[in-house]
Design an enzyme around this catalytic site. Structure first.
Site, PDB file in Angstrom:
ATOM      1  N   TYR A 154      12.194   6.379   7.559  1.00 49.35           N
ATOM      2  CA  TYR A 154      11.211   5.404   7.067  1.00 49.35           C
ATOM      3  C   TYR A 154      11.867   4.506   6.013  1.00 49.35           C
ATOM      4  O   TYR A 154      11.797   3.279   6.088  1.00 49.35           O
ATOM      5  CB  TYR A 154      10.005   6.159   6.487  1.00 49.35           C
ATOM      6  CG  TYR A 154       9.087   5.317   5.620  1.00 49.35           C
ATOM      7  CD1 TYR A 154       8.162   4.443   6.197  1.00 49.35           C
ATOM      8  CD2 TYR A 154       9.128   5.404   4.224  1.00 49.35           C
ATOM      9  CE1 TYR A 154       7.318   3.678   5.397  1.00 49.35           C
ATOM     10  CE2 TYR A 154       8.291   4.651   3.431  1.00 49.35           C
ATOM     11  CZ  TYR A 154       7.386   3.782   4.018  1.00 49.35           C
ATOM     12  OH  TYR A 154       6.551   3.020   3.224  1.00 49.35           O
ATOM     13  N   THR A 200       3.717   3.438   8.403  1.00 50.34           N
ATOM     14  CA  THR A 200       3.754   4.170   7.132  1.00 50.34           C
ATOM     15  C   THR A 200       3.812   5.687   7.299  1.00 50.34           C
ATOM     16  O   THR A 200       3.759   6.403   6.301  1.00 50.34           O
ATOM     17  CB  THR A 200       2.531   3.797   6.264  1.00 50.34           C
ATOM     18  OG1 THR A 200       1.345   4.003   7.043  1.00 50.34           O
ATOM     19  CG2 THR A 200       2.596   2.362   5.794  1.00 50.34           C
ATOM     20  N   GLY A 233      -5.420  -1.721   5.664  1.00 49.53           N
ATOM     21  CA  GLY A 233      -4.753  -0.545   5.097  1.00 49.53           C
ATOM     22  C   GLY A 233      -5.171  -0.244   3.657  1.00 49.53           C
ATOM     23  O   GLY A 233      -6.027  -0.936   3.089  1.00 49.53           O
ATOM     24  N   ALA A 287       2.626  -2.220   8.021  1.00 48.50           N
ATOM     25  CA  ALA A 287       3.848  -1.407   8.136  1.00 48.50           C
ATOM     26  C   ALA A 287       3.575  -0.174   8.974  1.00 48.50           C
ATOM     27  O   ALA A 287       2.428   0.214   9.179  1.00 48.50           O
ATOM     28  CB  ALA A 287       4.325  -0.976   6.751  1.00 48.50           C
ATOM     29  N   ASP A 347      -0.437  -8.381  16.690  1.00 50.00           N
ATOM     30  CA  ASP A 347       0.516  -7.274  16.575  1.00 50.00           C
ATOM     31  C   ASP A 347       1.817  -7.895  16.051  1.00 50.00           C
ATOM     32  O   ASP A 347       2.459  -8.678  16.756  1.00 50.00           O
ATOM     33  CB  ASP A 347       0.706  -6.651  17.965  1.00 50.00           C
ATOM     34  CG  ASP A 347       1.841  -5.630  17.991  1.00 50.00           C
ATOM     35  OD1 ASP A 347       2.469  -5.392  16.933  1.00 50.00           O
ATOM     36  OD2 ASP A 347       2.107  -5.085  19.083  1.00 50.00           O
ATOM     37  N   ASP A 350       9.797   2.785  -2.830  1.00 48.74           N
ATOM     38  CA  ASP A 350      10.746   3.569  -3.629  1.00 48.74           C
ATOM     39  C   ASP A 350      11.647   4.420  -2.725  1.00 48.74           C
ATOM     40  O   ASP A 350      12.677   4.926  -3.158  1.00 48.74           O
ATOM     41  CB  ASP A 350       9.975   4.478  -4.605  1.00 48.74           C
ATOM     42  CG  ASP A 350       8.961   5.379  -3.917  1.00 48.74           C
ATOM     43  OD1 ASP A 350       8.446   4.997  -2.834  1.00 48.74           O
ATOM     44  OD2 ASP A 350       8.682   6.474  -4.437  1.00 48.74           O
ATOM     45  N   TRP A 359       3.975   5.753  -4.047  1.00 49.21           N
ATOM     46  CA  TRP A 359       2.850   6.687  -4.095  1.00 49.21           C
ATOM     47  C   TRP A 359       1.501   5.950  -4.174  1.00 49.21           C
ATOM     48  O   TRP A 359       0.702   6.163  -5.085  1.00 49.21           O
ATOM     49  CB  TRP A 359       2.983   7.638  -5.284  1.00 49.21           C
ATOM     50  CG  TRP A 359       4.240   8.451  -5.340  1.00 49.21           C
ATOM     51  CD1 TRP A 359       5.358   8.309  -4.560  1.00 49.21           C
ATOM     52  CD2 TRP A 359       4.523   9.536  -6.233  1.00 49.21           C
ATOM     53  NE1 TRP A 359       6.301   9.234  -4.921  1.00 49.21           N
ATOM     54  CE2 TRP A 359       5.820  10.002  -5.954  1.00 49.21           C
ATOM     55  CE3 TRP A 359       3.811  10.162  -7.256  1.00 49.21           C
ATOM     56  CZ2 TRP A 359       6.410  11.047  -6.646  1.00 49.21           C
ATOM     57  CZ3 TRP A 359       4.391  11.201  -7.956  1.00 49.21           C
ATOM     58  CH2 TRP A 359       5.678  11.639  -7.651  1.00 49.21           C
TER      59      TRP A 359
HETATM   60  N1  LIG Z   1       1.289   4.528   1.163  1.00 48.59           N
HETATM   61  C1  LIG Z   1       2.271   4.693   0.284  1.00 48.59           C
HETATM   62  O1  LIG Z   1       2.335   5.705  -0.440  1.00 48.59           O
HETATM   63  C2  LIG Z   1       3.330   3.634   0.109  1.00 48.59           C
HETATM   64  C3  LIG Z   1       4.334   3.839  -0.836  1.00 48.59           C
HETATM   65  C4  LIG Z   1       5.310   2.852  -1.013  1.00 48.59           C
HETATM   66  C5  LIG Z   1       5.264   1.693  -0.256  1.00 48.59           C
HETATM   67  N2  LIG Z   1       4.294   1.527   0.677  1.00 48.59           N
HETATM   68  C6  LIG Z   1       4.263   0.276   1.459  1.00 48.59           C
HETATM   69  O2  LIG Z   1       3.093  -0.425   1.093  1.00 48.59           O
HETATM   70  C7  LIG Z   1       2.621  -1.195   2.200  1.00 48.59           C
HETATM   71  C8  LIG Z   1       1.163  -0.891   2.460  1.00 48.59           C
HETATM   72  O3  LIG Z   1       1.054   0.494   2.788  1.00 48.59           O
HETATM   73  P1  LIG Z   1      -0.365   1.194   3.041  1.00 48.59           P
HETATM   74  O4  LIG Z   1      -0.237   2.600   2.607  1.00 48.59           O
HETATM   75  O5  LIG Z   1      -1.463   0.331   2.524  1.00 48.59           O
HETATM   76  O6  LIG Z   1      -0.392   1.176   4.629  1.00 48.59           O
HETATM   77  P2  LIG Z   1      -1.532   1.735   5.613  1.00 48.59           P
HETATM   78  O7  LIG Z   1      -2.742   2.128   4.870  1.00 48.59           O
HETATM   79  O8  LIG Z   1      -0.875   2.733   6.500  1.00 48.59           O
HETATM   80  O9  LIG Z   1      -1.872   0.431   6.467  1.00 48.59           O
HETATM   81  C9  LIG Z   1      -0.925  -0.138   7.314  1.00 48.59           C
HETATM   82  C10 LIG Z   1      -1.467  -1.440   7.818  1.00 48.59           C
HETATM   83  O10 LIG Z   1      -0.519  -1.996   8.722  1.00 48.59           O
HETATM   84  C11 LIG Z   1      -1.204  -2.416   9.888  1.00 48.59           C
HETATM   85  N3  LIG Z   1      -0.291  -2.400  11.016  1.00 48.59           N
HETATM   86  C12 LIG Z   1       0.452  -1.365  11.480  1.00 48.59           C
HETATM   87  N4  LIG Z   1       1.147  -1.736  12.561  1.00 48.59           N
HETATM   88  C13 LIG Z   1       0.844  -3.041  12.784  1.00 48.59           C
HETATM   89  C14 LIG Z   1       1.247  -3.991  13.760  1.00 48.59           C
HETATM   90  N5  LIG Z   1       2.102  -3.676  14.743  1.00 48.59           N
HETATM   91  N6  LIG Z   1       0.734  -5.243  13.689  1.00 48.59           N
HETATM   92  C15 LIG Z   1      -0.134  -5.582  12.706  1.00 48.59           C
HETATM   93  N7  LIG Z   1      -0.539  -4.729  11.752  1.00 48.59           N
HETATM   94  C16 LIG Z   1      -0.071  -3.472  11.803  1.00 48.59           C
HETATM   95  C17 LIG Z   1      -2.339  -1.415  10.036  1.00 48.59           C
HETATM   96  O11 LIG Z   1      -3.329  -1.925  10.887  1.00 48.59           O
HETATM   97  P3  LIG Z   1      -4.257  -0.902  11.755  1.00 48.59           P
HETATM   98  O12 LIG Z   1      -5.094  -0.181  10.747  1.00 48.59           O
HETATM   99  O13 LIG Z   1      -5.037  -1.780  12.642  1.00 48.59           O
HETATM  100  O14 LIG Z   1      -3.299  -0.005  12.473  1.00 48.59           O
HETATM  101  C18 LIG Z   1      -2.797  -1.307   8.586  1.00 48.59           C
HETATM  102  O15 LIG Z   1      -3.643  -2.389   8.251  1.00 48.59           O
HETATM  103  C19 LIG Z   1       3.556  -0.856   3.355  1.00 48.59           C
HETATM  104  O16 LIG Z   1       4.564  -1.824   3.431  1.00 48.59           O
HETATM  105  C20 LIG Z   1       4.184   0.466   2.946  1.00 48.59           C
HETATM  106  O17 LIG Z   1       5.447   0.653   3.532  1.00 48.59           O
HETATM  107  C21 LIG Z   1       3.312   2.465   0.883  1.00 48.59           C
END
Ligand SMILES: NC(=O)c1ccc[n+]([C@@H]2O[C@H](COP(=O)([O-])OP(=O)(O)OC[C@H]3O[C@@H](n4cnc5c(N)ncnc54)[C@H](OP(=O)(O)O)[C@@H]3O)[C@@H](O)[C@H]2O)c1
Length: 287
Positions: free
Chosen positions: A126, A63, A11, A61, A37, A103, A151
């Protein structure tokens, strides 16, 4: 030697954590979601019991904020139930957990930065699923670390910075919301923050981490246009309501980093500096 199990390594955040783990030479295992998974409790326990890593870093997650409204059960399975299971397994096999939260556990009605003990009240499914994940984890493994961030952007995956940079380099117009206030977080900075926990082992609990400073998405977009040499006047401000998104978003979600800073962990750079540093890579990815 400490072994790290990294979940979600493909991710936006996970790929930066993986890069840093490799750079610092940490012993690690980073299964893809096909290898493991996390929603499959039996497989999760089997994996952790075989490996017994010292650390589990959970960047995995659900997301997609809008689809969590209509697929809450599925979002909850990954963001809540799997995280609770992770905590139970970590407790059984003696692993320390660093889990990433958001957040979006806050309602956005505050006018001052949220600290780690501010009342939580998600305004979307979410956020609700992520809050449950925090609670389930800390119940099962109270010595875990939960980092709330906001963000996120990086060079991999789909994110706002990439979308806007793509429009800017083509001199296209962009309509961007100016009524949500918060702070972006460079996934590279957050990866450094996570590894500083592994290296320093501060007091367990909840920590906020985002870049320093406060802005709206509109201001971020204007800066991106400026930095890539496009005309910032091509960016026009709009209201969140005009987007008709499925999920509500908090109007204000600035996180206080006082606890983080007083813990002597990784630096908290300003959002402008971190964005300027990463933008050339984001632009290079686009061309
Ligand atoms: N993006 C934001 O703006 C934001 C803001 C605040 C907090 N967060 C938090 O920060 C963290 C990282 O977010 P991110 O944006 O880097 O996420 P992301 O780019 O959407 O990546 C999500 C990751 O989770 C993996 N995943 C999803 N379902 C899964 C499952 N069932 N088993 C194993 N792996 C699984 C995905 O693997 P695949 O690629 O193989 O599906 C991917 O590697 C998360 O906890 C998110 O809630 C994100």
């Amino acid at each position: 030697m400490n072994q790290i199990l990294l979940l979600g390594g493909s991710g936006i955040l996970g790929s930066e954590v993986l890069r840093l783990i490799v750079l610092e030479g940490h012993d690690h295992v980073a299964p893809t979601s096909t290898d493991l998974d996390i929603g499959d409790k039996k497989e999760l326990f089997k994996f952790i019991s075989n490996l017994k890593p010292s650390w589990i870093i959970n960047c995995a997650a659900w997301t997609n904020v809008d689809s969590a409204e209509t697929s809450f059960k599925e979002a909850r399975e990954i963001n809540s139930i799997a995280v609770g299971n992770l905590g139970t397994a970590a407790g059984l096999f003696g692993c320390k957990v660093i889990h990433i939260s958001t957040d979006y556990v806050f309602d956005g009605e505050s006018s001052k930065p949220y600290d780690e003990s501010s009342p939580v009240k998600p305004v979307n499914k979410y956020g609700e699923s992520k809050l449950q994940g925090e609670n389930f984890l800390l119940l099962a493994a109270p010595d875990s670390y939960v980092i709330r961030t906001s963000w996120l952007y990086g060079t991999s995956g789909k994110n706002f910075m990439k979308t806007i940079a793509g429009k800017a380099i083509k001199n296209e117009e962009a309509r961007v919301v100016n009524d949500q206030i918060g702070s972006p977080t460079s996934a590279r900075d957050l990866a450094g923050a996570i590894i500083s926990i592994v290296n320093n082992e501060p007091k367990p609990g909840i920590y906020n981490y985002s870049n320093e400073g406060s802005c709206s998405w509109f201001e971020i977009a204007q800066r991106i246009y400026e930095r890539v040499g496009a005309n910032p006047a091509l960016v026009s401000p709009i209201s969140s309501d005009s987007l008709n998104l499925i999920a509500n978003r908090p109007r204000y979600s600035l996180l206080s980093k006082e606890k983080w800073k007083s813990s002597g962990l990784a630096m908290v750079p300003r959002w402008e500096d971190s964005l300027d540093l990463m933008l050339p890579e984001i632009v290079a990815e686009l061309s």
